[in-house]
Design a protein around this motif. Structure first.
Motif, mmCIF file in Angstrom:
data_model
loop_
_atom_site.group_PDB
_atom_site.id
_atom_site.type_symbol
_atom_site.label_atom_id
_atom_site.label_comp_id
_atom_site.label_asym_id
_atom_site.label_seq_id
_atom_site.Cartn_x
_atom_site.Cartn_y
_atom_site.Cartn_z
ATOM 1 N N GLY A 1 3.771 -8.749 7.598
ATOM 2 C CA GLY A 1 3.185 -9.278 6.117
ATOM 3 C C GLY A 1 3.758 -10.737 5.582
ATOM 4 N N ARG A 2 4.346 -11.355 6.690
ATOM 5 C CA ARG A 2 4.773 -12.815 6.151
ATOM 6 C C ARG A 2 4.283 -13.668 7.359
ATOM 7 N NH1 ARG A 2 9.403 -13.833 3.243
ATOM 8 N NH2 ARG A 2 9.968 -12.233 1.742
ATOM 9 N N ILE A 3 4.200 -14.840 6.845
ATOM 10 C CA ILE A 3 3.940 -16.187 7.780
ATOM 11 C C ILE A 3 4.908 -16.436 8.412
ATOM 12 C CG2 ILE A 3 2.877 -18.595 7.603
ATOM 13 C CD1 ILE A 3 1.149 -17.922 5.328
ATOM 14 N N THR A 4 4.813 -16.442 9.989
ATOM 15 C CA THR A 4 5.952 -16.867 10.758
ATOM 16 C C THR A 4 5.799 -18.320 11.501
ATOM 17 O OG1 THR A 4 4.831 -15.809 12.542
ATOM 18 C CG2 THR A 4 6.399 -14.422 11.185
ATOM 19 N N GLU A 5 4.555 -18.766 11.346
ATOM 20 C CA GLU A 5 4.236 -20.258 11.834
ATOM 21 C C GLU A 5 2.736 -20.583 11.385
ATOM 22 O OE1 GLU A 5 4.581 -21.396 16.476
ATOM 23 O OE2 GLU A 5 2.691 -20.601 16.228
ATOM 24 N N ASP A 6 2.801 -21.785 10.992
ATOM 25 C CA ASP A 6 1.804 -22.606 10.499
ATOM 26 C C ASP A 6 1.483 -23.872 11.274
ATOM 27 O OD1 ASP A 6 -0.214 -23.779 9.021
ATOM 28 O OD2 ASP A 6 0.355 -23.152 7.135
ATOM 29 N N HIS B 1 0.709 -1.185 0.000
ATOM 30 C CA HIS B 1 0.125 -0.038 0.309
ATOM 31 C C HIS B 1 0.938 1.120 -0.028
ATOM 32 C CE1 HIS B 1 -3.568 -2.420 0.675
ATOM 33 N NE2 HIS B 1 -3.060 -3.032 1.814
ATOM 34 N N ASP B 2 0.507 1.973 -1.000
ATOM 35 C CA ASP B 2 1.519 3.295 -1.235
ATOM 36 C C ASP B 2 2.807 3.097 -1.150
ATOM 37 O OD1 ASP B 2 -0.862 4.786 -1.090
ATOM 38 O OD2 ASP B 2 -0.964 4.601 1.403
ATOM 39 N N ASP B 3 3.809 3.772 -0.464
ATOM 40 C CA ASP B 3 5.240 3.661 -0.561
ATOM 41 C C ASP B 3 5.808 2.794 0.659
ATOM 42 O OD1 ASP B 3 5.308 4.858 -2.978
ATOM 43 O OD2 ASP B 3 5.593 6.666 -1.813
ATOM 44 N N GLY B 4 4.929 2.443 1.420
ATOM 45 C CA GLY B 4 5.338 1.690 2.851
ATOM 46 C C GLY B 4 5.904 0.199 2.497
ATOM 47 N N PRO B 5 6.388 -0.547 3.520
ATOM 48 C CA PRO B 5 6.519 -1.776 3.418
ATOM 49 C C PRO B 5 5.241 -2.608 3.113
ATOM 50 C CG PRO B 5 6.421 -1.279 5.661
ATOM 51 C CD PRO B 5 6.102 -0.114 4.998
ATOM 52 N N PRO B 6 5.466 -3.957 2.348
ATOM 53 C CA PRO B 6 4.697 -4.832 1.978
ATOM 54 C C PRO B 6 3.645 -5.129 3.225
ATOM 55 C CG PRO B 6 6.584 -5.526 0.919
ATOM 56 C CD PRO B 6 6.967 -4.472 2.095
ATOM 57 N N ALA B 7 2.072 -5.068 2.782
ATOM 58 C CA ALA B 7 1.176 -5.279 3.811
ATOM 59 C C ALA B 7 1.123 -6.798 3.995
ATOM 60 C CB ALA B 7 -0.058 -4.759 3.548
ATOM 61 N N VAL B 8 1.366 -7.532 2.730
ATOM 62 C CA VAL B 8 1.617 -8.943 2.724
ATOM 63 C C VAL B 8 2.795 -9.231 1.721
ATOM 64 C CG1 VAL B 8 0.468 -11.214 1.470
ATOM 65 C CG2 VAL B 8 -0.976 -9.514 2.879
ATOM 66 N N ASP B 9 3.759 -10.038 2.255
ATOM 67 C CA ASP B 9 5.063 -10.233 1.583
ATOM 68 C C ASP B 9 5.224 -11.551 1.317
ATOM 69 O OD1 ASP B 9 7.514 -9.764 0.713
ATOM 70 O OD2 ASP B 9 8.267 -9.092 2.633
ATOM 71 N N ASP B 10 5.117 -11.966 -0.170
ATOM 72 C CA ASP B 10 5.480 -13.084 -0.484
ATOM 73 C C ASP B 10 4.888 -14.487 0.335
ATOM 74 O OD1 ASP B 10 6.789 -14.821 -2.528
ATOM 75 O OD2 ASP B 10 8.501 -15.138 -1.167
ATOM 76 N N SER C 1 -0.110 -6.266 11.092
ATOM 77 C CA SER C 1 0.404 -7.493 10.636
ATOM 78 C C SER C 1 0.400 -7.927 9.257
ATOM 79 C CB SER C 1 0.330 -8.404 11.772
ATOM 80 O OG SER C 1 -1.202 -9.231 11.403
ATOM 81 N N GLY C 2 -0.975 -7.595 8.649
ATOM 82 C CA GLY C 2 -1.106 -7.823 7.481
ATOM 83 C C GLY C 2 -2.437 -9.062 7.214
ATOM 84 N N LYS C 3 -3.036 -9.419 8.413
ATOM 85 C CA LYS C 3 -3.787 -10.397 8.233
ATOM 86 C C LYS C 3 -5.197 -9.882 7.522
ATOM 87 C CE LYS C 3 -5.612 -9.562 13.103
ATOM 88 N NZ LYS C 3 -4.818 -8.402 13.403
ATOM 89 N N SER C 4 -5.518 -8.638 7.750
ATOM 90 C CA SER C 4 -6.803 -8.209 7.230
ATOM 91 C C SER C 4 -6.803 -8.046 5.756
ATOM 92 C CB SER C 4 -7.348 -6.638 7.994
ATOM 93 O OG SER C 4 -7.835 -6.921 9.301
ATOM 94 N N THR C 5 -5.569 -7.488 5.572
ATOM 95 C CA THR C 5 -5.401 -7.669 4.019
ATOM 96 C C THR C 5 -5.129 -8.786 3.194
ATOM 97 O OG1 THR C 5 -3.776 -5.355 4.175
ATOM 98 C CG2 THR C 5 -3.349 -6.745 2.251
#
Length: 234
Positions: free
Chosen positions: A218-223, A15-24, A43-47
């Motif tokens: 924006g990244r999955i850290t645990e599943d 979103h805009d110029d910030g860091p990725p809301a969801v990243d790979d 953290s990116g969960k809603s995105t």
């Protein structure tokens, strides 16, 4: 092997110029699974949920839900996809206050072109199953928070979607009503409904799902699939 209901492959959204809301992010959810996506605000969960719902589009990667490439859909096709493939439950219900409970529940079916008589039968069945049929003729403003969330769940299930998305469904409820909705989600999962629950509430996640996916920056850290972990420990 069963075809996944959800398949995200290397999805990113900025979103805009910030860091990725969801990243790979890559994620697979199979039919009948109940998955909780956990993470703090930002953290990116809603995105991630919006990408699955077709309310947002990734900058890269693919989003496939029940065989539909959601990331390729235009505006009209996205609306049709949401009516036919997913049901959504929100923190603040999003009911229409000038419509009765029954008319709120019927609305998705009417938008999908379902005949009125058939839609009314389906709505009556859902309201009875969810224990709120006595409120069919009432307006949402006269119901408790827990009852309104049950109406929202009935509306979400109206078109028999293969996927139910719940975004902080107990966030606006008191403890008793929250436990009521938690039991409802457990019952739906037991009946085979595929559910993705976005929450910051670990207790709700543990109560309603067996698989938890943690996301941070924006990244999955645990599943973790608790049942698979328990079986592996035997």
């Amino acid at each position: 092997m069963t075809t996944p209901v959800i398949e995200l492959c290397e999805v990113s959204r900025r979103h805009d110029d910030g860091p990725p809301a969801v990243d790979d992010v890559s994620l697979t959810v199979r039919p009948g699974e109940a998955v909780a996506i956990l993470g703090p605000s930002g953290s990116g969960k809603s995105t991630l949920l919006n990408l699955i719902a077709g309310l947002d589009r990734p900058d890269s990667g693919t989003v496939t839900v029940d065989g539909v490439r959601v990331d390729r859909l235009g505006e009209a096709a996205s609306a049709l996809y949401r009516r036919s493939k997913i049901g959504m439950v929100f923190q603040f219900f999003n009911l229409l206050d000038d419509l009765t409970v029954a008319d709120n529940v019927v609305l998705p079916a009417r938008l999908a072109g379902t005949a009125r008589a058939e839609a009314d039968r389906r709505a009556a069945e859902l309201l009875e199953d969810l224990g709120i049929d006595r409120h069919a003729g009432a307006y949402p403003g006269r119901l408790s928070g827990g009852e309104r969330q049950r109406v929202a769940v009935a509306r979400a299930l109206m078109n028999r979607p293969p996927l139910l998305l719940a975004d902080e469904p107990t966030g606006a409820l008191d403890t008793a009503a929250g436990q009521d909705v938690s039991r409802l989600l457990r019952d739906l999962h037991a009946e085979g409904q595929t559910i993705v629950l976005v929450t910051h509430d670990l207790a709700l996640a543990r109560s309603c799902t067996r698989r938890t996916v943690r996301i941070g920056d924006g990244r999955i850290t645990e599943d973790v699939d608790s049942r698979a972990a328990a079986e592996a420990a035997r």
